[in-house]
Design a protein around this motif. Structure first.
Motif, short mmCIF file in Angstrom:
data_model
loop_
_atom_site.label_atom_id
_atom_site.label_comp_id
_atom_site.label_asym_id
_atom_site.label_seq_id
_atom_site.Cartn_x
_atom_site.Cartn_y
_atom_site.Cartn_z
N VAL A 112 0.86 -1.18 0.00
CA VAL A 112 0.00 0.00 0.00
C VAL A 112 0.90 1.23 0.00
N VAL A 113 0.64 2.16 -0.93
CA VAL A 113 1.48 3.35 -1.07
C VAL A 113 0.62 4.59 -0.88
N ALA A 114 1.13 5.54 -0.08
CA ALA A 114 0.42 6.79 0.17
C ALA A 114 1.43 7.92 0.32
N SER A 115 0.94 9.15 0.16
CA SER A 115 1.80 10.32 0.36
C SER A 115 1.54 11.00 1.69
N THR A 118 -1.44 9.62 7.55
CA THR A 118 -2.78 9.23 8.00
C THR A 118 -3.46 8.33 6.98
N ALA A 119 -3.31 8.65 5.70
CA ALA A 119 -3.91 7.84 4.65
C ALA A 119 -3.26 6.46 4.60
N LEU A 120 -1.95 6.41 4.81
CA LEU A 120 -1.25 5.13 4.76
C LEU A 120 -1.71 4.20 5.88
N SER A 121 -1.75 4.70 7.11
CA SER A 121 -2.13 3.85 8.23
C SER A 121 -3.59 3.42 8.11
N ASP A 122 -4.45 4.33 7.71
CA ASP A 122 -5.87 4.01 7.58
C ASP A 122 -6.11 2.99 6.47
N SER A 123 -5.55 3.22 5.30
CA SER A 123 -5.79 2.32 4.16
C SER A 123 -5.17 0.95 4.40
N THR A 124 -3.99 0.92 4.99
CA THR A 124 -3.34 -0.36 5.25
C THR A 124 -4.17 -1.19 6.22
N LEU A 162 2.36 -6.41 -6.21
CA LEU A 162 1.27 -5.53 -6.62
C LEU A 162 1.32 -4.30 -5.72
N VAL A 163 1.05 -3.14 -6.31
CA VAL A 163 0.97 -1.89 -5.55
C VAL A 163 -0.48 -1.43 -5.52
N LEU A 164 -0.92 -1.04 -4.34
CA LEU A 164 -2.26 -0.48 -4.15
C LEU A 164 -2.11 0.97 -3.73
N LEU A 165 -2.56 1.89 -4.56
CA LEU A 165 -2.44 3.31 -4.24
C LEU A 165 -3.56 3.71 -3.29
N ALA A 166 -3.17 4.36 -2.19
CA ALA A 166 -4.13 4.65 -1.12
C ALA A 166 -4.94 5.91 -1.35
N GLN A 167 -4.49 6.77 -2.27
CA GLN A 167 -5.17 8.06 -2.46
C GLN A 167 -5.51 8.30 -3.93
N VAL A 186 -2.89 -0.93 -8.70
CA VAL A 186 -4.35 -0.77 -8.58
C VAL A 186 -4.63 0.61 -7.97
N SER A 187 -5.54 1.34 -8.60
CA SER A 187 -5.92 2.65 -8.09
C SER A 187 -7.41 2.72 -7.86
N GLY A 188 -7.81 3.47 -6.86
CA GLY A 188 -9.21 3.58 -6.49
C GLY A 188 -10.12 4.09 -7.59
#
Length: 202
Positions: A112-115, A118-124, A162-167, A186-188
């Motif tokens: 899971v990748v985020a910038s 807060t988004a990283l911890s939540d999405s993961t 696989l990379v999952l984009l968190a934002q 994968v992107s939302g």
């Protein structure tokens, strides 16, 4: 009649990726942008509050009463709010469809990748819970890429499959990142557009 899809955003940066994904993945859809640009800022250090969730619920009600045929939240921090309301039209959390796509991919090491931290911890955390709920064993990692997304991932994302984009704001880099790493990204927005098309028709 072309379906009206309400995009409820907490930051202007999420709007172009969501609109572009609908244009490509669900071209019949008519995007309707609803923005409360304080929803993200007001989260602050203490996270979401009942008052903030209530604000999001009111925006969802506004979209439905305004004639939306589908509603998509574009801020991952508010994804849980979709479980708090019942709507007569499809209502998607920002990464609900992306989680499904990642977990159905057959890949077992997902980053899971985020910038934003807060988004990283939540999405993961929510992605790990989604995997547990579906009984799919995967190894989940997290990477904070606050700048130079592709370069950071090239340096630190090797070994994942696989990379999952968190934002949503990171979605425009999905194809470039996939090419650079040689693995699916994968992107939302893209996953959500495909799911909305499937459930609404088009």
């Amino acid at each position: 009649m072309n379906p009206r899809i309400a995009l409820i955003s907490a930051t202007p940066a999420a709007i172009p990726p969501a609109v572009t994904a609908l244009e490509k993945g669900f071209p019949r859809a008519r995007p309707w942008n609803i923005l409360d640009d304080r929803l993200l800022t007001d989260v602050g250090e203490h996270g979401r509050t009942p008052a903030l969730d209530d604000r999001m619920r009111r925006l969802i009600d506004y979209a439905v009463s305004g004639g939306a045929d589908g509603v998509l939240l574009t801020c991952s921090l508010y994804g849980e709010v979709t479980k708090q309301v019942d709507t007569p039209v499809p209502l998607l959390a920002p990464d609900e469809a992306a989680f499904d796509d990642a977990l159905s991919s057959g890949r077992t090491r997902i980053l899971v990748v985020a910038s934003l931290a807060t988004a990283l911890s939540d999405s993961t955390a929510r992605f790990e819970q989604a995997a547990r709920d579906k009984g799919i064993p995967v190894e989940v990692g997290g990477l904070l890429a606050s700048g130079k997304l592709v370069e950071t991932c090239q340096e630190r994302a090797r070994g994942w499959d696989l990379v999952l984009l968190a934002q949503y704001s990171l979605a425009p880099a999905a194809d470039e990142l996939s090419t650079a790493l040689g693995i699916p990204v994968v992107s939302g927005p893209r996953s959500a557009a495909a799911k909305l098309k499937a459930v609404i028709g088009g």
